[in-house]
Design an enzyme around this catalytic site. Sequence first.
Site, mmCIF file in Angstrom:
data_model
loop_
_atom_site.group_PDB
_atom_site.id
_atom_site.type_symbol
_atom_site.label_atom_id
_atom_site.label_comp_id
_atom_site.label_asym_id
_atom_site.label_seq_id
_atom_site.Cartn_x
_atom_site.Cartn_y
_atom_site.Cartn_z
ATOM 1 N N ARG A 67 0.811 -1.212 0.000
ATOM 2 C CA ARG A 67 0.000 0.000 0.000
ATOM 3 C C ARG A 67 0.851 1.272 0.000
ATOM 4 O O ARG A 67 0.456 2.294 -0.572
ATOM 5 C CB ARG A 67 -0.915 0.018 1.235
ATOM 6 C CG ARG A 67 -1.872 -1.137 1.339
ATOM 7 C CD ARG A 67 -2.677 -1.076 2.628
ATOM 8 N NE ARG A 67 -3.580 0.064 2.660
ATOM 9 C CZ ARG A 67 -4.813 0.048 2.174
ATOM 10 N NH1 ARG A 67 -5.278 -1.052 1.594
ATOM 11 N NH2 ARG A 67 -5.569 1.123 2.254
ATOM 12 N N PHE A 118 -17.956 7.562 1.551
ATOM 13 C CA PHE A 118 -16.923 7.771 0.548
ATOM 14 C C PHE A 118 -16.989 9.205 0.031
ATOM 15 O O PHE A 118 -18.023 9.879 0.147
ATOM 16 C CB PHE A 118 -17.114 6.815 -0.641
ATOM 17 C CG PHE A 118 -16.710 5.393 -0.370
ATOM 18 C CD1 PHE A 118 -15.503 4.910 -0.822
ATOM 19 C CD2 PHE A 118 -17.541 4.542 0.344
ATOM 20 C CE1 PHE A 118 -15.120 3.598 -0.574
ATOM 21 C CE2 PHE A 118 -17.176 3.235 0.597
ATOM 22 C CZ PHE A 118 -15.951 2.762 0.138
ATOM 23 N N VAL A 167 -7.383 7.273 -0.696
ATOM 24 C CA VAL A 167 -7.229 5.824 -0.580
ATOM 25 C C VAL A 167 -8.021 5.411 0.650
ATOM 26 O O VAL A 167 -7.724 5.838 1.770
ATOM 27 C CB VAL A 167 -5.747 5.426 -0.432
ATOM 28 C CG1 VAL A 167 -5.631 3.921 -0.213
ATOM 29 C CG2 VAL A 167 -4.959 5.839 -1.677
ATOM 30 N N SER A 168 -9.051 4.624 0.448
ATOM 31 C CA SER A 168 -9.967 4.282 1.534
ATOM 32 C C SER A 168 -9.255 3.499 2.635
ATOM 33 O O SER A 168 -8.224 2.855 2.410
ATOM 34 C CB SER A 168 -11.141 3.454 1.006
ATOM 35 O OG SER A 168 -11.902 4.200 0.087
ATOM 36 N N ALA A 169 -9.827 3.553 3.826
ATOM 37 C CA ALA A 169 -9.285 2.814 4.958
ATOM 38 C C ALA A 169 -9.302 1.316 4.649
ATOM 39 O O ALA A 169 -10.247 0.806 4.030
ATOM 40 C CB ALA A 169 -10.100 3.103 6.205
#
Length: 407
Positions: free
Chosen positions: A46, A223, A79-81
């Site tokens: 990541r 989101f 960038v989502s959790a």
Amino acid sequence: MPDTVETDVTSADTPEQLRSAMTDKLLAEGKITSDGVERAFRTVPREVFVPEAPARQAYDVDDVVITKRNGYGVAISSVSAPRIQAFMLEQADLQPGHHVLEIGSSGTNAAMIAEIVGDKGEVTTLDIDQDVTDRATRGLAGTGYDRVNVVLGDGEQGCADHAPFDRILVTVGAWDIPPAWVNQLTEHGTITVPLRMRGVSRSITLRRDGDRLVSVSAEMAGFVRMQGEGAHEEQLLLLHGKEVGLRFDEEPPTHADKLTGALDTARVEEWTGATVGQTEPFDSLHLWLASALPGFCMLSATSDTKLVAPQNRTACPAMTDGSSLAHLALRKVSDDPRTFEFGAHGYGPEAAKLAAELAEQVRVWDRSHRSGPGPQFTIHPAGTPDEQLGEGRVIDKRHTRITISWP
């Protein structure tokens, strides 16, 4: 969602160690349940996709890395959790060989999808913002996932060049389901999408059922919102300057100016007898109120205002009839400081009526839906006659008619 940068990274916390710890935690919590998703989380680096952030932030299960803001400072790409990505990937039920479209690109999620579907699958990630697609392209090339198709385009139109898709994953907040998504889906395909309904969002996986889409799972999620043709802004009504705001997902009341003086009237309180513990989740209550109440909206208030005392100052369920309003409230229960009682506060000439109506719906939720499986969401094409919709709250969108049916 948090957007602060964590800086206390020690030399002992290598990306590999952080990646392993993140995956172990998500497995222990039940957010990762399949071998494919576990492999993707243990494999995809990541940190390569967010070089501006410390590695510890990239692997914090609850942290969102904001990658772009607009001129007002509002996040428009992120960038989502990991926690959110994990349950959405599990919702989508990805399998080796699947052809997948991701709408809203960070690169990280596309790499994990590619890891799951393997060399016999195909992944297309699409975004409306060239800065975002350029970032995704760099990250995917730098991590060995350059077989992913990175496309610049408006998500409302899907991606006909690479269709049909077994799975469509939407990683931006959507207000509607456009026809292109349905038309580009295989016969047994699914769409997983964070869908906003009357101001409340759920990540829903939808499966074809004739000319309808029917939900097979739903999870709470938030989101950044879709841009382009599919964008839909809430309507904001400010009261008392900017101290209190009402956000309407549809049109506000036609005579909303009558609400101006409502907060100057004496407050009416109605308490329900329904209680909640200090750390107990009750997200289904917000969704129930959104589906049950007429004139539903979300109330927000500044931290220093004494005009209202809502259950949540950022997004509190409320209702209005155009001249009066009521909102969800909480109060401490005297014999247990960790327990609170749900109630309603009303303002305006019909304050008592609205507060009683809101409070009664809290009681209905407490009796009938609090511990239940939650509602089913059915997406019908726009123009579907009422008699074909079945029971439940009907929400009309541009392309669809949505029913929310509680068991």
